[in-house]
Design a protein around this motif. Structure first.
Motif, PDB file in Angstrom:
ATOM      1  N   ALA A  22      20.422  66.310 -86.965  1.00 17.05           N
ATOM      2  CA  ALA A  22      20.070  65.797 -85.640  1.00 17.05           C
ATOM      3  C   ALA A  22      19.153  64.587 -85.773  1.00 17.05           C
ATOM      4  O   ALA A  22      19.338  63.576 -85.082  1.00 17.05           O
ATOM      5  N   THR A  36      19.107  77.160 -92.487  1.00 13.14           N
ATOM      6  CA  THR A  36      20.083  76.817 -91.440  1.00 13.14           C
ATOM      7  C   THR A  36      19.433  75.959 -90.360  1.00 13.14           C
ATOM      8  O   THR A  36      19.999  74.953 -89.915  1.00 13.14           O
ATOM      9  N   ASP A  37      18.233  76.356 -89.928  1.00  8.08           N
ATOM     10  CA  ASP A  37      17.528  75.599 -88.889  1.00  8.08           C
ATOM     11  C   ASP A  37      17.186  74.196 -89.366  1.00  8.08           C
ATOM     12  O   ASP A  37      17.337  73.219 -88.622  1.00  8.08           O
ATOM     13  N   ARG A  90      20.266  71.927 -89.552  1.00  4.65           N
ATOM     14  CA  ARG A  90      20.623  71.467 -88.201  1.00  4.65           C
ATOM     15  C   ARG A  90      19.666  70.362 -87.746  1.00  4.65           C
ATOM     16  O   ARG A  90      20.099  69.331 -87.205  1.00  4.65           O
ATOM     17  N   ARG A  96      27.058  68.454 -95.802  1.00  7.04           N
ATOM     18  CA  ARG A  96      26.300  69.611 -95.320  1.00  7.04           C
ATOM     19  C   ARG A  96      25.929  70.525 -96.490  1.00  7.04           C
ATOM     20  O   ARG A  96      24.804  71.039 -96.557  1.00  7.04           O
TER      21      ARG A  96
END
Length: 256
Positions: free
Chosen positions: A107, A99-100, A103, A119
């Motif tokens: 970014a 998940t990190d 993200r 995603r």
């Protein structure tokens, strides 16, 4: 420049610039007399959007590859030791890691609102990189989104693991326990009793509702009767007042 440096440069640009740069690098390789490099560069495939996002992540975040590799090592060790508690702990940590990194990847790619499909592809690719060392080795030069087949380096214990992009598990679901015929009959009996209880409760509820509706009807009739009685009483009071007035007039006349 060397072939590896050329490929690193090629896969470091955005997909829109890939084809033009590839042509330039092929020409440069031919000019320096490296025909083998020119051929390999010419056969390099343009990465999909998801592949580029992951490639860009490992190029811009120096910790990403290390974190993925460390998770692979820890999961492998836990499965080798058949340590269920550690596997469950690492599964939670792996979900957080993926998940990190997802993200961070978007970014770094300056994609504030990626599609659900993109995603999902990025998530599955990072999951595959943890499970499959061959995918991990291609990080930085991926050409397409990857999916873990379930038969990677961790062996058969992971063969049934989920590849749901919303839950990137790497731990196989436990097999359901065997149920004896006696247990099955007991469960069926409990189920039948529960159904009967529900039916009884439904019947009782229906009866109570009918009684409630009848009481409401009775109350409405009673309220109407009270209203009628109050009206009759008012009428009687009016008649009494009129009679008293007439009686007083008659008494007055009789005296004169």
């Amino acid at each position: 420049m060397t072939l590896q440096a050329d490929l690193d440069t090629l896969y470091g640009v955005v997909p829109e610039e890939f084809t033009a740069l590839r042509t330039q690098l092929v020409t440069a390789a031919k000019k320096r007399g490296d025909s083998d490099a020119a051929k390999e560069i010419a056969h390099a495939r343009r990465p999909t959007a998801a592949a580029w996002v992951v490639n860009n992540l490992v190029r811009t975040d120096s910790t990403a590859r290390t974190r993925l590799t460390e998770m692979t090592s820890e999961l492998r060790a836990a499965h080798s030791a058949m340590d269920g508690a550690r596997i469950r702990e690492l599964t939670t940590l792996q979900r957080r890691l993926v998940t990190d990194l997802v993200r961070a990847a978007f970014a770094a790619a300056a994609l504030a609102d990626p599609s659900a499909a993109l995603r999902g592809d990025v998530t599955e690719t990072l999951q595959a990189a943890i499970a499959d060392p061959e995918v991990a080795a291609r990080l930085g030069r991926l050409v397409k989104a990857e999916q873990w087949s379930g038969f990677g380096d961790f062996g058969a214990s992971l063969a049934d693991a989920s590849t749901d992009t919303a839950r990137p598990d790497l731990v196989a679901e436990p097999k359901p326990p065997r149920v004896s015929k006696a247990e099955l009959r007991s469960a069926e009996k409990r189920h039948a009793n529960a159904e009967a209880a529900v039916a009884d409760g439904t019947s009782v509820l229906a009866t109570a509702r009918r009684r409630y509706e009848r009481l409401l009807e009775t109350l409405a009739v009673a309220e109407q009767a009270v209203h009628d009685a109050e009206q009759q009483l008012q009428d009687a009071n009016n008649e009494l007042a009129e009679a008293d007035s007439a009686w007083a007039e008659l008494r007055g006349e009789s005296r004169t």
